[in-house]
Design a protein around this motif. Structure first.
Motif, PDB file in Angstrom:
ATOM      1  N   SER A 129       1.822  16.024   8.560  1.00 42.83           N
ATOM      2  CA  SER A 129       2.741  15.497   8.591  1.00 42.83           C
ATOM      3  C   SER A 129       2.954  14.002   8.880  1.00 42.83           C
ATOM      4  O   SER A 129       3.511  13.597   8.324  1.00 42.83           O
ATOM      5  CB  SER A 129       4.220  16.531   9.458  1.00 42.83           C
ATOM      6  N   LEU A 130       2.312  14.146   9.916  1.00 42.33           N
ATOM      7  CA  LEU A 130       1.765  12.738  10.041  1.00 42.33           C
ATOM      8  C   LEU A 130       1.468  11.849   9.268  1.00 42.33           C
ATOM      9  O   LEU A 130       2.324  10.404   8.852  1.00 42.33           O
ATOM     10  CB  LEU A 130       0.938  12.108  11.602  1.00 42.33           C
ATOM     11  N   ALA A 131       0.093  12.346   8.654  1.00 45.86           N
ATOM     12  CA  ALA A 131      -0.150  11.303   7.297  1.00 45.86           C
ATOM     13  C   ALA A 131       1.179  11.061   6.453  1.00 45.86           C
ATOM     14  O   ALA A 131       0.952   9.501   5.676  1.00 45.86           O
ATOM     15  CB  ALA A 131      -1.319  11.764   6.752  1.00 45.86           C
ATOM     16  N   ALA A 132       2.218  12.360   6.469  1.00 45.57           N
ATOM     17  CA  ALA A 132       2.980  11.753   5.292  1.00 45.57           C
ATOM     18  C   ALA A 132       4.033  11.040   5.607  1.00 45.57           C
ATOM     19  O   ALA A 132       4.535  10.273   4.420  1.00 45.57           O
ATOM     20  CB  ALA A 132       3.469  13.546   4.896  1.00 45.57           C
ATOM     21  N   ALA A 133       4.131  10.984   6.628  1.00 38.28           N
ATOM     22  CA  ALA A 133       5.602   9.940   7.677  1.00 38.28           C
ATOM     23  C   ALA A 133       4.991   8.468   6.920  1.00 38.28           C
ATOM     24  O   ALA A 133       5.757   7.109   7.272  1.00 38.28           O
ATOM     25  CB  ALA A 133       5.630  10.426   8.499  1.00 38.28           C
ATOM     26  N   TYR A 134       3.395   8.185   8.072  1.00 40.95           N
ATOM     27  CA  TYR A 134       3.127   7.546   7.821  1.00 40.95           C
ATOM     28  C   TYR A 134       3.494   6.719   6.432  1.00 40.95           C
ATOM     29  O   TYR A 134       3.172   5.302   5.784  1.00 40.95           O
ATOM     30  CB  TYR A 134       1.982   7.159   7.920  1.00 40.95           C
ATOM     31  N   LEU A 135       2.912   7.559   5.132  1.00 42.31           N
ATOM     32  CA  LEU A 135       2.454   7.157   4.411  1.00 42.31           C
ATOM     33  C   LEU A 135       3.812   6.651   3.553  1.00 42.31           C
ATOM     34  O   LEU A 135       3.682   6.188   2.337  1.00 42.31           O
ATOM     35  CB  LEU A 135       2.172   7.298   3.229  1.00 42.31           C
ATOM     36  N   LYS A 136       4.981   6.465   3.888  1.00 38.52           N
ATOM     37  CA  LYS A 136       6.705   6.722   3.788  1.00 38.52           C
ATOM     38  C   LYS A 136       7.089   5.480   3.841  1.00 38.52           C
ATOM     39  O   LYS A 136       7.832   4.907   3.190  1.00 38.52           O
ATOM     40  CB  LYS A 136       7.338   7.819   3.600  1.00 38.52           C
ATOM     41  N   SER A 137       6.557   4.521   4.809  1.00 37.96           N
ATOM     42  CA  SER A 137       7.542   3.319   4.745  1.00 37.96           C
ATOM     43  C   SER A 137       6.839   2.353   3.953  1.00 37.96           C
ATOM     44  O   SER A 137       5.714   2.291   3.130  1.00 37.96           O
ATOM     45  CB  SER A 137       6.632   2.723   6.269  1.00 37.96           C
ATOM     46  N   GLY A 138       7.937   1.613   3.132  1.00 39.38           N
ATOM     47  CA  GLY A 138       8.554   1.026   1.847  1.00 39.38           C
ATOM     48  C   GLY A 138       8.501   1.423   1.064  1.00 39.38           C
ATOM     49  O   GLY A 138       9.106   2.856   1.280  1.00 39.38           O
ATOM     50  N   ASN A 139       8.714   1.114  -0.559  1.00 40.81           N
ATOM     51  CA  ASN A 139       8.949   1.626  -1.696  1.00 40.81           C
ATOM     52  C   ASN A 139       8.134   0.879  -2.242  1.00 40.81           C
ATOM     53  O   ASN A 139       8.419   1.403  -3.661  1.00 40.81           O
ATOM     54  CB  ASN A 139      10.762   1.202  -1.704  1.00 40.81           C
ATOM     55  N   SER A 140       7.098   0.826  -2.354  1.00 37.67           N
ATOM     56  CA  SER A 140       5.846   0.499  -3.249  1.00 37.67           C
ATOM     57  C   SER A 140       5.763   1.323  -3.489  1.00 37.67           C
ATOM     58  O   SER A 140       5.506   2.479  -3.345  1.00 37.67           O
ATOM     59  CB  SER A 140       5.124  -0.816  -2.813  1.00 37.67           C
ATOM     60  N   LYS A 141       4.156   1.956  -4.489  1.00 36.39           N
ATOM     61  CA  LYS A 141       3.851   2.605  -4.843  1.00 36.39           C
ATOM     62  C   LYS A 141       3.148   3.662  -3.534  1.00 36.39           C
ATOM     63  O   LYS A 141       2.815   3.109  -3.186  1.00 36.39           O
ATOM     64  CB  LYS A 141       2.675   2.737  -5.858  1.00 36.39           C
ATOM     65  N   GLN A 142       3.578   4.832  -3.533  1.00 34.81           N
ATOM     66  CA  GLN A 142       3.412   6.081  -2.857  1.00 34.81           C
ATOM     67  C   GLN A 142       1.710   6.347  -2.917  1.00 34.81           C
ATOM     68  O   GLN A 142       1.085   6.538  -3.829  1.00 34.81           O
ATOM     69  CB  GLN A 142       3.693   7.664  -2.880  1.00 34.81           C
ATOM     70  N   SER A 143       1.179   6.225  -2.158  1.00 37.62           N
ATOM     71  CA  SER A 143      -0.125   6.929  -1.703  1.00 37.62           C
ATOM     72  C   SER A 143      -0.488   7.754  -1.716  1.00 37.62           C
ATOM     73  O   SER A 143       0.239   9.022  -1.390  1.00 37.62           O
ATOM     74  CB  SER A 143      -1.292   5.729  -0.373  1.00 37.62           C
ATOM     75  N   THR A 144      -1.632   8.739  -2.013  1.00 44.36           N
ATOM     76  CA  THR A 144      -1.968  10.338  -1.544  1.00 44.36           C
ATOM     77  C   THR A 144      -2.799  10.185  -0.173  1.00 44.36           C
ATOM     78  O   THR A 144      -2.600   9.228   0.307  1.00 44.36           O
ATOM     79  CB  THR A 144      -3.739  10.148  -1.982  1.00 44.36           C
ATOM     80  N   PRO A 145      -2.303  11.100   0.338  1.00 43.17           N
ATOM     81  CA  PRO A 145      -2.179  11.482   2.025  1.00 43.17           C
ATOM     82  C   PRO A 145      -3.860  10.957   2.570  1.00 43.17           C
ATOM     83  O   PRO A 145      -3.592  10.590   3.673  1.00 43.17           O
ATOM     84  CB  PRO A 145      -1.809  13.172   1.883  1.00 43.17           C
ATOM     85  N   GLU A 146      -4.588  11.295   1.226  1.00 45.25           N
ATOM     86  CA  GLU A 146      -6.395  11.221   2.081  1.00 45.25           C
ATOM     87  C   GLU A 146      -6.205   9.692   2.609  1.00 45.25           C
ATOM     88  O   GLU A 146      -7.444   9.276   3.327  1.00 45.25           O
ATOM     89  CB  GLU A 146      -6.825  11.151   0.680  1.00 45.25           C
ATOM     90  N   LEU A 147      -5.339   8.853   2.075  1.00 45.79           N
ATOM     91  CA  LEU A 147      -5.113   7.731   2.610  1.00 45.79           C
ATOM     92  C   LEU A 147      -4.894   7.086   3.368  1.00 45.79           C
ATOM     93  O   LEU A 147      -4.652   5.834   4.356  1.00 45.79           O
ATOM     94  CB  LEU A 147      -5.008   6.663   0.890  1.00 45.79           C
ATOM     95  N   ALA A 148      -3.992   7.722   4.416  1.00 45.98           N
ATOM     96  CA  ALA A 148      -3.531   7.650   5.436  1.00 45.98           C
ATOM     97  C   ALA A 148      -4.571   7.107   6.667  1.00 45.98           C
ATOM     98  O   ALA A 148      -3.829   5.974   6.673  1.00 45.98           O
ATOM     99  CB  ALA A 148      -2.711   8.508   6.474  1.00 45.98           C
ATOM    100  N   ALA A 149      -5.519   7.649   6.522  1.00 40.83           N
ATOM    101  CA  ALA A 149      -6.654   6.802   7.219  1.00 40.83           C
ATOM    102  C   ALA A 149      -6.922   5.978   6.973  1.00 40.83           C
ATOM    103  O   ALA A 149      -7.339   4.803   8.239  1.00 40.83           O
ATOM    104  CB  ALA A 149      -7.573   8.191   7.991  1.00 40.83           C
ATOM    105  N   LEU A 150      -7.568   5.740   6.179  1.00 36.49           N
ATOM    106  CA  LEU A 150      -7.685   4.093   5.399  1.00 36.49           C
ATOM    107  C   LEU A 150      -6.371   3.158   6.133  1.00 36.49           C
ATOM    108  O   LEU A 150      -7.360   1.754   6.124  1.00 36.49           O
ATOM    109  CB  LEU A 150      -8.055   3.860   4.275  1.00 36.49           C
ATOM    110  N   ALA A 151      -5.569   3.024   5.584  1.00 36.65           N
ATOM    111  CA  ALA A 151      -4.096   2.433   5.614  1.00 36.65           C
ATOM    112  C   ALA A 151      -4.235   2.177   6.931  1.00 36.65           C
ATOM    113  O   ALA A 151      -3.854   0.719   7.719  1.00 36.65           O
ATOM    114  CB  ALA A 151      -2.974   3.046   5.144  1.00 36.65           C
ATOM    115  N   ALA A 152      -4.121   3.092   8.318  1.00 37.62           N
ATOM    116  CA  ALA A 152      -4.088   2.750   9.405  1.00 37.62           C
ATOM    117  C   ALA A 152      -5.416   1.033  10.032  1.00 37.62           C
ATOM    118  O   ALA A 152      -4.573   0.508  10.485  1.00 37.62           O
ATOM    119  CB  ALA A 152      -4.263   4.294  10.542  1.00 37.62           C
ATOM    120  N   VAL A 153      -6.242   1.574   9.460  1.00 42.12           N
ATOM    121  CA  VAL A 153      -7.031   1.115   9.882  1.00 42.12           C
ATOM    122  C   VAL A 153      -6.823  -0.271   9.465  1.00 42.12           C
ATOM    123  O   VAL A 153      -7.074  -1.547   9.730  1.00 42.12           O
ATOM    124  CB  VAL A 153      -9.118   1.470   8.961  1.00 42.12           C
ATOM    125  N   CYS A 154      -6.664  -0.291   8.193  1.00 41.05           N
ATOM    126  CA  CYS A 154      -5.862  -1.880   7.638  1.00 41.05           C
ATOM    127  C   CYS A 154      -5.309  -2.468   8.320  1.00 41.05           C
ATOM    128  O   CYS A 154      -4.837  -3.619   8.530  1.00 41.05           O
ATOM    129  CB  CYS A 154      -5.904  -1.255   6.026  1.00 41.05           C
TER     130      CYS A 154
END
Length: 960
Positions: A922-947
């Motif tokens: 659920s943390l990954a899903a919440a993290y990826l909801k920020s903003g309104n550009s194209k949504q990512s898949t939950p698997e990308l949450a970790a890579l997005a956090a490092v970016c």
């Protein structure tokens, strides 16, 4: 080319010995100057007791002349001078200044050296360096003037320059400095592969010709111009000054010569047949705050605007702290109070009241110009041409017998209606209040049909409304109903004639009117109540007439105005009808609604959709007085427009002032501007008090270089891009920024430029870097300001009186990803992610770069950066391995590949992020909801956090 030992030896070998002597003298052996070094000490510490007619002990230290009359100084012998004895407290007498902290050792040494150097000799009256015209020394053939003087100073200090930075650092440095965006990986690769001697210069030329150059260079100019998109203060109405911001970008991209850039902004309206662009340019001096609060006194606020124009003009172009002379003569610089108000006289002819007008979202003050885009202005021009032809036709028609006959018929009918109404017996009852109905919103209050609309039987309490004045009442998002009867008794002889009346109605805000059950008007508007906002011609029936009016107030205080005029004409027209005044012809022509009238309405409709840019004008000449202690209510003698007297210049108009400011006879402007250019590329100027070139400012670290650049800038037609290229092509600029232990010890502040500066980038550029490297950036140039992501309810605190809606109008789609330059700038609540920017309330020419917890809080949590991290992660997903993905993400942000050690840290961070999100998806899903550009898949949450972490690396936030 490397800045190695060979280059140092080569350049130093051609430096004339006289240059080293000059530098050494200027740094070590110059005798203190009375106005530059000594008088400021006396003014700061001694003036309370030793100035004016009643100077303590008969000693006045107010001026060179007054000191010369005394006997406290023995020229050439400090040890025998009573002045120094009293400053040191010798002989058992109190130490001066009595009752205050003793002078510093530095100040005492300056006074001692001044006395020993001759003190009262005219030689110590040497003029302050900035007030002497700059001179350009001859340069050895083939030498870079920048490197020539910098290397000479380094040699004098026993220092050596740093080697040239690596190519990756250089292209990133250039890109950030010249266009405010990071280089793309392909641009870096192309530069690294180009082995030609001109490779670096080609990058410079490409960036100077980029349309993003003007956007980058506009940022400091907007700070100086105190540009914002709203007025400030409680009401904080919006403005259309963004049109001027776009003019600045275009002018910088076109490399408009700086003297022309100056003249058009200070006096474009006074040029012969000024273009729309030249009028818009003068918005520079209309960017000040505007106070529209209820208690604001117009003339007081107009004076505040005038003060702001003087201070901003003096700071921006001449580096003078002129505001210090508003209430009294400047304590340090040769600026008198008369000088201040003589400068103010140039700006005192604007036809303005001092406060903005209107209500609702936009609140601007005259004078203004309509300034739409090219297609809009073309449409308006065509409509105005059509109107001009129709007005010419109308003028011909008004001189024909046909018009005369029609006029006679009209005036006769109007007079009959007037007499009928005057002969009739009309009785207006008192107003009745039928009730107050509150709703959740203005829309609901206006649209709802409340009880008074649903009945034909009216009662209600007596209302306190009076005809002919605006009555006020409280209640937000509220409908108010008012009712009255109008009894009409017609004379028998005229019982068949209509009884005509004109109702003048004003409302705050919306209004609906019924007469005898028939709805006459329904207007949903937001405005303050005034007379004649609605003019309704009505026919009263014999007997009792019923008038019902609904007023709907949105926010603040509600209001209502009503007045009835017999005969269907206002009092002034009635008077003309009784006397057959010739002025009636124009009134009749207006009522005919000839084609020109419709075309005029068309032009007004087109202009209503155009931005209205506040500009300068001299349409209202005024006398300018000196104000006692700066108080506008205590005017003293009248002064004429004039530059500061000590600069010995004449300029009778604002246009002449602008031309003098950029003339070779002004010693300040060119120096100030090249110093600001140096500040842009090196973090600090050659004069480190960039805002103050006066006596209390810092002297230049490289005076000969400053003067050489200033004269060269003028001699080459004030070519800004040439100046910028001159700086970035220098070996001094291309040095490594690495700080060695030796340099840290010898020159920690980099005063002598033995290395390139390394500093934290300002927040607007950090935001742009995140958008650009993630692929989100929309590179559209110019246009209306946008409303990108901000903290929730950021403006809600402004809705104090609810005079307007201060809900933040969040942009959608691409507008969230425009450059920071285009973010709407509200003066009362600046953009929340611009953490180190100026307030844009006053002129600011010195940047404020920070490294605070607020900095990290924003970049780790703001939606823009979080969304950029996610977009960056998505963009590198095509790479097959985590190592390749992280390496590419790092390269797009920092312009280079990570080292193996750095990559190892990034991989460990990715593993930890994956583990965290695996435990709680659920943390990954919440993290990826920020903003309104194209949504990512939950698997990308970790890579997005490092970016996101990459964006927060010191190297990513720093201009190396």
């Amino acid at each position: 080319m490397k800045i190695g030992s060979k280059l140092v030896s080569l350049v130093v070998a051609v430096l004339p010995a006289a240059l080293f002597v000059s530098l050494a003298q200027s740094q070590a052996t110059d005798a203190p100057s009375f106005p530059q070094h000594i008088q400021p000490i006396f003014t700061a510490h001694c003036s309370p007791c030793h100035t004016g007619e009643n100077s303590s002990g008969g000693l006045s230290l107010a001026s060179f002349e007054s000191l010369k009359k005394g006997t406290v100084v023995v020229a050439g012998n400090a040890d025998k001078s009573v002045l120094l004895d009293r400053i040191l407290g010798k002989g058992g007498l109190p130490r001066m200044p009595m009752g205050f902290k003793p002078l510093s050792d530095k100040d005492v040494a300056l006074i001692r050296d001044w006395i020993n150097a001759g003190a009262l000799n005219s030689a110590t009256l040497k003029r302050h360096w900035a007030f002497v015209l700059p001179k350009k020394a001859k340069m050895p053939i083939g030498a870079s003037p920048i490197d020539h003087y910098v290397l000479a100073r380094l040699k004098l200090e026993g220092l050596k320059p740093s080697p040239e930075a690596d190519r990756t650092t250089l292209i990133r440095r250039l890109s950030l400095d010249l266009i405010g965006l990071p280089p793309t990986p392909s641009e870096v690769a192309q530069f690294l592969a180009d082995k030609s001697a001109k490779a670096y210069e080609k990058v410079v030329d490409r960036l100077l010709s980029s349309p993003h150059y003007g956007e980058r260079m506009a940022l400091p100019w907007l700070d100086a111009a105190r540009y914002a998109d709203s007025n400030g203060f409680q009401q904080d109405g919006d403005t259309y000054q963004y049109v001027w911001r776009d003019w600045v970008v275009r002018a910088l991209n076109a490399n408009m010569p700086f003297d022309q850039f100056t003249i058009e902004q200070l006096a474009g309206d006074l040029l012969p047949k000024p273009s729309l662009d030249q009028l818009v340019a003068t918005a520079f001096n209309r960017n000040h705050m505007l106070n529209g609060e209820g208690g604001a006194i117009p003339e007081e606020q107009r004076s505040v605007n005038l003060f702001d124009r003087v201070d901003t003009t003096a700071s921006t172009w001449m580096g003078l702290t002129m505001g210090c002379a508003r209430c009294h003569d400047h304590k340090y610089d040769p600026l008198t109070q008369r000088d201040y108000y003589s400068m103010m006289a140039y700006f005192n002819n604007v036809p303005e009241s001092g406060v903005p007008s209107g209500s609702g979202q936009y609140r601007i003050a005259e004078p203004f110009v309509f300034a739409g885009d090219a297609s809009q202005m073309k449409e308006v021009a065509a409509a105005e041409e059509k109107l001009a032809r129709a007005q010419s036709e109308e003028k011909r028609y008004l001189a024909t017998p046909e018009f005369d006959a029609a006029f006679l018929k009209w005036s006769s009918e109007k007079l009959n209606l007037l007499k009928a109404a005057e002969d009739a017996k009309i009785e207006f009852s008192t107003w009745r209040d039928l009730g107050t109905f509150k709703a959740a919103s203005f829309e609901e209050a206006f649209e709802a049909k409340y009880a008074p609309e649903l009945t034909s039987s009216f009662g209600g309490a007596v209302a306190t409304l009076k005809d002919g004045i605006v009555s006020q009442f409280e209640g937000e998002n509220t409908a108010f109903y008012f009712y009255r009867t109008i009894k009409a008794e017609l004379p028998n002889l005229r019982s068949s004639e209509p009884l005509s009346y004109l109702f003048s109605i004003g409302s705050d805000d919306g209004v609906v009117v019924w007469l005898n059950g028939e709805r006459l008007i329904s207007k949903k508007v937001a405005r303050a109540a005034l007379a004649d906002q609605e003019l309704l011609t009505v026919t009263l029936k014999p007997g009792e007439n019923h008038l019902l009016i609904k007023i709907v107030n949105g926010g603040g205080i509600g209001g209502f105005y009503f007045k009835a005029y017999p005969g269907g004409v206002k009092d002034d027209v009635a008077a003309l009808l009784r006397t057959s005044d010739p002025k009636l012809r124009a009134i009749f022509a207006a009522e005919l609604n000839l084609p020109a009238r419709k075309l005029l309405a068309d032009v007004d409709r087109l202009k209503a959709n155009l931005p209205r840019v506040m500009v300068m004008s001299d349409a209202r000449p005024r006398e300018t007085h000196i104000f006692s202690r700066g108080n506008y209510e205590e005017p003293l003698e009248v002064v004429k427009p004039s530059p500061p007297a000590f600069l010995k210049a004449e300029a009778k108009s604002r246009l002449e002032l602008a031309k003098w400011i950029v003339s070779p006879s002004n010693p300040l402007t060119a120096r100030v501007q090249v110093n600001r250019a140096w500040q842009l590329f090196f973090g600090r100027g050659l004069v480190r008090s960039e805002e103050n070139f006066g006596v209390k400012g810092e002297p230049p670290t490289h005076p000969e270089l400053l003067d050489w650049l200033a004269v060269d800038f003028q001699a080459n037609d004030w070519d800004v891009k040439r100046l910028h290229k001159q700086i970035v092509m220098s070996a001094t600029y291309r040095q490594s920024s690495k700080l060695t232990p030796s340099l840290l010890k010898r020159d920690p502040a980099n005063m002598f430029f033995a290395r390139a500066p390394r500093f934290r980038l300002p927040s607007p550029l950090l935001r742009d870097i995140a958008l650009a490297s993630s692929g989100l950036l929309v590179k559209k140039i110019g246009g209306r300001p946008v409303y990108p992501y901000q903290p929730k309810e950021i403006w809600d605190g402004l809705a104090i009186t609810r005079e307007r809606d201060f809900t933040y109008p969040q942009s959608s789609g691409a507008d969230n990803h425009r450059r920071s330059l285009y973010t709407f700038w509200r003066r009362t609540v600046a953009p929340g992610n611009m953490f180190d920017s100026s307030s844009r309330q006053v002129c600011t020419v010195k940047p404020s770069l920070t490294s605070t917890p607020l900095h990290a809080l924003t970049m780790m949590n703001d939606v823009t950066w979080v969304e950029a991290g996610r977009a960056l992660a998505e963009s590198v997903l095509a790479f097959k391995t985590d190592s390749a993905r992280l390496s590419e993400a790092f390269r797009r942000v920092c312009s280079r590949q990570p080292t193996s050690a750095e990559l190892g840290v990034l991989l460990k961070s990715l593993a930890r992020a994956n583990a965290t999100f695996a435990k709680d998806p659920s943390l990954a899903a919440a993290y990826l909801k920020s903003g309104n550009s194209k949504q990512s898949t939950p698997e990308l949450a970790a890579l997005a956090a490092v970016c996101l972490a990459i964006y927060n690396l010191d190297e990513a936030m720093t201009r190396e």
